[in-house]
Design a protein around this motif. Sequence first.
Motif, PDB file in Angstrom:
ATOM      1  N   ALA A  16       0.434  -1.025  -0.073  1.00 26.83           N
ATOM      2  CA  ALA A  16       0.295   0.154   0.255  1.00 26.83           C
ATOM      3  C   ALA A  16       0.464   0.958   0.271  1.00 26.83           C
ATOM      4  O   ALA A  16       0.651   2.205  -0.458  1.00 26.83           O
ATOM      5  CB  ALA A  16      -1.205  -0.062   0.947  1.00 26.83           C
ATOM      6  N   LEU A  17       2.100   0.804   1.060  1.00 26.91           N
ATOM      7  CA  LEU A  17       3.101   2.090   0.811  1.00 26.91           C
ATOM      8  C   LEU A  17       3.549   2.634  -0.243  1.00 26.91           C
ATOM      9  O   LEU A  17       4.427   3.877  -0.593  1.00 26.91           O
ATOM     10  CB  LEU A  17       3.479   2.511   1.566  1.00 26.91           C
ATOM     11  N   HIS A  18       4.288   1.676  -1.145  1.00 30.13           N
ATOM     12  CA  HIS A  18       5.201   1.594  -1.826  1.00 30.13           C
ATOM     13  C   HIS A  18       4.073   2.728  -3.672  1.00 30.13           C
ATOM     14  O   HIS A  18       4.352   3.281  -3.810  1.00 30.13           O
ATOM     15  CB  HIS A  18       5.776   0.460  -2.403  1.00 30.13           C
ATOM     16  N   THR A  19       2.618   2.061  -3.576  1.00 30.11           N
ATOM     17  CA  THR A  19       1.704   2.710  -4.668  1.00 30.11           C
ATOM     18  C   THR A  19       1.760   3.928  -3.800  1.00 30.11           C
ATOM     19  O   THR A  19       1.713   5.068  -5.211  1.00 30.11           O
ATOM     20  CB  THR A  19      -0.012   2.066  -4.338  1.00 30.11           C
ATOM     21  N   TYR A  72       4.255   6.100  -5.286  1.00 26.51           N
ATOM     22  CA  TYR A  72       4.720   6.584  -6.817  1.00 26.51           C
ATOM     23  C   TYR A  72       3.380   7.275  -7.662  1.00 26.51           C
ATOM     24  O   TYR A  72       3.869   8.348  -8.359  1.00 26.51           O
ATOM     25  CB  TYR A  72       5.391   5.154  -8.105  1.00 26.51           C
ATOM     26  N   ILE A  73       2.655   7.344  -6.699  1.00 32.31           N
ATOM     27  CA  ILE A  73       1.576   8.726  -6.930  1.00 32.31           C
ATOM     28  C   ILE A  73       1.121   9.726  -6.362  1.00 32.31           C
ATOM     29  O   ILE A  73       1.009  10.346  -7.138  1.00 32.31           O
ATOM     30  CB  ILE A  73      -0.092   7.791  -6.540  1.00 32.31           C
ATOM     31  N   SER A  74       1.768   9.336  -5.691  1.00 31.81           N
ATOM     32  CA  SER A  74       1.885  11.152  -5.088  1.00 31.81           C
ATOM     33  C   SER A  74       2.505  11.981  -5.473  1.00 31.81           C
ATOM     34  O   SER A  74       1.808  12.968  -6.022  1.00 31.81           O
ATOM     35  CB  SER A  74       2.510  10.818  -3.110  1.00 31.81           C
ATOM     36  N   PRO A  75       3.895  12.278  -6.127  1.00 29.96           N
ATOM     37  CA  PRO A  75       5.015  12.852  -6.245  1.00 29.96           C
ATOM     38  C   PRO A  75       3.986  13.042  -7.786  1.00 29.96           C
ATOM     39  O   PRO A  75       3.839  14.230  -8.845  1.00 29.96           O
ATOM     40  CB  PRO A  75       6.077  11.905  -6.515  1.00 29.96           C
ATOM     41  N   ALA A  76       3.329  11.812  -8.704  1.00 32.61           N
ATOM     42  CA  ALA A  76       2.165  12.142 -10.332  1.00 32.61           C
ATOM     43  C   ALA A  76       1.561  13.476  -9.678  1.00 32.61           C
ATOM     44  O   ALA A  76       1.653  14.109 -10.510  1.00 32.61           O
ATOM     45  CB  ALA A  76       2.015  10.677 -10.653  1.00 32.61           C
TER      46      ALA A  76
END
Length: 151
Positions: A1-4, A7-11
């Motif tokens: 979950a944290l891995h996802t 990557y999503i937050s900076p994008a």
Amino acid sequence: ALHTIYYISPAAAVTLIPFSLWLEGADLFSSKFVQEFHLFTLALMNTVGAGIFAFAMILVELELIKRTSSLSLAAISYVKQFLQIFLAMVVFGTVITLLNVFGMLLTVVGLFLYTYLKVEDSEHVDNVGEHRLIIGSDGQQDDFGDEFLAD
């Protein structure tokens, strides 16, 4: 979950910042929330607080999907919407129509039905796991519990 989320937050930030600057432009920098330090601090604290809260909600949603299903997440989101509507009525005095009331009741009935069927389904799976039907070499059916099938 944290891995996802990693990557999503900076994008999301890289996508959001140029659009906000394009849409807000000069109005953003001439706003009293940017020019007055006290208001800027409050706005920044509200933004950071909302970001932390949103991050925590995403973590909870991803963990919920990992442990249950997307259907469970949908059911919980309907409960959240129902509570938001109820609080809007109580706190802000929002007036709702008969159609809104019917929709909320239909949602609640659907949630109870979903819960009932989910419980029934899990009990059925448990019962199937307790006994297995074995057909012997003589063609006779023998019903053995799991304790006899452990070997």
